[in-house]
Design a protein around this motif. Sequence first.
Motif, PDB file in Angstrom:
ATOM      1  N   ASP A  65      21.406  25.482  42.727  1.00  0.00           N
ATOM      2  CA  ASP A  65      20.302  26.281  43.255  1.00  0.00           C
ATOM      3  C   ASP A  65      20.786  27.152  44.404  1.00  0.00           C
ATOM      4  N   LYS A  82      17.984  26.943  47.709  1.00  0.00           N
ATOM      5  CA  LYS A  82      16.839  26.030  47.724  1.00  0.00           C
ATOM      6  C   LYS A  82      17.227  24.797  48.522  1.00  0.00           C
ATOM      7  N   PHE A  84      16.775  20.852  49.447  1.00  0.00           N
ATOM      8  CA  PHE A  84      16.376  19.567  48.882  1.00  0.00           C
ATOM      9  C   PHE A  84      16.500  18.513  49.968  1.00  0.00           C
ATOM     10  N   ASN A  88      17.291  14.033  46.839  1.00  0.00           N
ATOM     11  CA  ASN A  88      17.159  15.006  45.748  1.00  0.00           C
ATOM     12  C   ASN A  88      15.734  15.458  45.450  1.00  0.00           C
ATOM     13  N   GLU A  90      13.042  18.159  45.648  1.00  0.00           N
ATOM     14  CA  GLU A  90      12.992  19.595  45.880  1.00  0.00           C
ATOM     15  C   GLU A  90      11.895  19.911  46.887  1.00  0.00           C
TER      16      GLU A  90
END
Length: 112
Positions: A65, A82, A84, A88, A90
Amino acid sequence: MTNENIIQTAFDLNVQFVANINTMNFENLNSKFEINQAVFEEIKEELFDYFGTEDLPKLKILITDFIVFKYNSGEKLGIEAKLFTEDNQETELTLHTEFYNNSLRFKLIEVM
């Protein structure tokens, strides 16, 4: 430097940047990424508002990402990563930086 090497170097610098955010290490953010006190406060405020607490989860970025793009003019590369959580999950947060001449410049963290 090949495109693959450039992307890996940019990714590694972004990982270091996020690691310093995780520890709220202003000295490293200032010396390595030229983050001043006002920008540091903006980063904290954005994260505290998003998570609703000052007890922030550890954040990370993933190469899957991690988007690198070339601006229409100049040699700077734009980066969107992105964010996280360490486990993990998001988030809706995206880290924006610029990469040029083997250095990283923070732009903003935004909810997307």
